[in-house]
Design an enzyme around this catalytic site. Structure first.
Site, PDB file in Angstrom:
ATOM      1  N   GLU A  89      -3.333  -6.993   6.987  1.00  0.00           N
ATOM      2  CA  GLU A  89      -2.128  -6.712   7.779  1.00  0.00           C
ATOM      3  C   GLU A  89      -2.028  -7.667   8.968  1.00  0.00           C
ATOM      4  O   GLU A  89      -3.041  -8.217   9.431  1.00  0.00           O
ATOM      5  CB  GLU A  89      -2.181  -5.262   8.280  1.00  0.00           C
ATOM      6  CG  GLU A  89      -1.084  -4.842   9.228  1.00  0.00           C
ATOM      7  CD  GLU A  89       0.286  -4.789   8.574  1.00  0.00           C
ATOM      8  OE1 GLU A  89       0.826  -5.878   8.312  1.00  0.00           O
ATOM      9  OE2 GLU A  89       0.797  -3.677   8.349  1.00  0.00           O
ATOM     10  N   HIS A  92       0.822  -1.214   0.000  1.00  0.00           N
ATOM     11  CA  HIS A  92       0.000   0.000   0.000  1.00  0.00           C
ATOM     12  C   HIS A  92       0.853   1.260   0.000  1.00  0.00           C
ATOM     13  O   HIS A  92       2.023   1.257   0.415  1.00  0.00           O
ATOM     14  CB  HIS A  92      -0.940   0.015   1.205  1.00  0.00           C
ATOM     15  CG  HIS A  92      -0.208   0.022   2.526  1.00  0.00           C
ATOM     16  ND1 HIS A  92       0.332   1.175   3.068  1.00  0.00           N
ATOM     17  CD2 HIS A  92       0.070  -0.963   3.402  1.00  0.00           C
ATOM     18  CE1 HIS A  92       0.902   0.893   4.222  1.00  0.00           C
ATOM     19  NE2 HIS A  92       0.768  -0.397   4.454  1.00  0.00           N
TER      20      HIS A  92
END
Length: 348
Positions: free
Chosen positions: A155, A66
């Site tokens: 995550e 990201h």
């Protein structure tokens, strides 16, 4: 064709009529002794049901971290905003869009024709979703085959709202304990991430093998898969895909924000990092000599091949490594001269 009908059971003689209930059952009108006729109904709409199809494997699996998030520039954000809701900065959105242009340029410069598309897997965390939205801006709708939000590539869980000072202590303890096995209180270890990534990998392999990305009846596309996720998760994905050891994983470095790593299909059909990246790039990422040798093998191997000359075998077993060193310095006689006399006498 077998037809199902509903019939009524006879009334039970052991109960009063007022208490008897009518029970329904399913009866097949097809004679049970006759063979059931199978058709190819559904095979045209669901290509995975047709065993005769041999769908092409995607050209690339592109891993993208990201873009810059609010948490990357201000760690106190984690104390008041849930990790899944932390978004990108303006710089992070620009980074993601720039990454999209790099992907487009890479495909267009290397594509054998113009018949290519992208399919995306994305973490459900806000910063990953926003990365994908910006990354996809350079592509027309005709270039986007689809996307899937995939919770298993989220995550690593560090707990819920994070105490900044406590997290610093925990990360320091992780360095002492080992980055792969250390589990954060109320959170995950990298080993936990490995377990869910294993499930995702099997889903991905199944999608590839059955040709999930090829629309039925349409011309075969040059498909590029893009996985938009997080730094540790992507490193664990590579570890699982290439069967790297814990020690090799712990030597890897994190990707930068909106940086990509490309697994490209080699000459035999397996995916290799050396098809797109050079040796120096991969060394900076943390690949060792042994890992690079293996990537070179992946460039030429077929999907079902097994690497019988895996360099990890010699380095893992001390006695094999010693023999290899002796042979390198002294040749075969060096090995024979170090054997016990009774073993030498038994040599042909």
């Amino acid at each position: 064709m077998a037809v199902l009908v509903l019939s009524s059971m006879s009334l039970s003689p052991s109960l009063p009529v007022s208490q008897q209930k009518r029970h329904k059952f399913i009866q097949c009108c097809h004679n049970q002794t006759d063979p059931i006729r199978l058709t190819n109904n559904g095979a045209s709409r669901f290509p995975e049901k047709n065993p005769l199809l041999n769908p092409p494997r995607p050209r690339r699996i592109i891993l993208v971290r990201h873009g810059e998030s609010e948490g990357n520039v201000d760690e106190t954000v984690y104390t008041r905003v849930p990790d899944p809701k932390i978004g990108l900065t303006d710089r992070g959105k620009a980074q993601a869009e720039e990454c999209g242009y790099r992907i487009k340029k890479m495909i267009e410069e290397d594509a054998e024709d113009h018949n290519w598309q992208l399919y995306f897997y994305v973490s459900p965390y806000r910063r990953a979703l926003e990365t994908l939205k910006s990354l996809a801006r350079p592509f027309d709708r005709s270039r986007i085959a689809g996307f899937r939000e995939e919770p298993r590539i989220r995550e690593q869980d560090f707990g819920n709202f994070q105490n900044r000072e406590k997290m610093r202590v925990e990360k320091a303890a992780r360095q002492l304990y080992g980055r792969f096995f250390y589990r954060f209180p109320d959170g995950e270890s990298a080993a936990d991430v490995y377990d869910r990534i294993t499930g995702f990998r099997e889903t991905l392999r199944a999608d590839i093998n059955i040709g999930r990305y090829q629309p039925p009846g349409e011309e075969k596309m040059d498909i590029n898969l893009v996985i938009v996720s997080h730094g540790l998760t992507l490193r664990v994905f590579l570890m699982r895909w290439y069967k790297w050891t814990v020690e090799q994983f712990e030597g890897l470095h994190n990707l930068r924000n909106a940086e990509m790593l490309v697994m490209e299909k080699g000459y035999g059909g397996r995916y290799s990092l050396l098809m797109h990246h050079d040796e120096q790039e991969l060394r900076r990422f943390g690949l060792t000599d042994e890992m690079l040798i293996e990537q070179e093998w992946h460039k030429h191997a077929r999907p079902a091949d097994l690497n019988y000359d895996c360099p990890m075998v010699n380095s893992f077993f001390p006695h094999l490594n010693e023999e290899a060193s002796i042979y390198q310095n002294e040749g075969w006689w060096g090995i024979f001269s170090n054997l016990p006399e009774q073993h030498i006498s038994q040599l042909p």
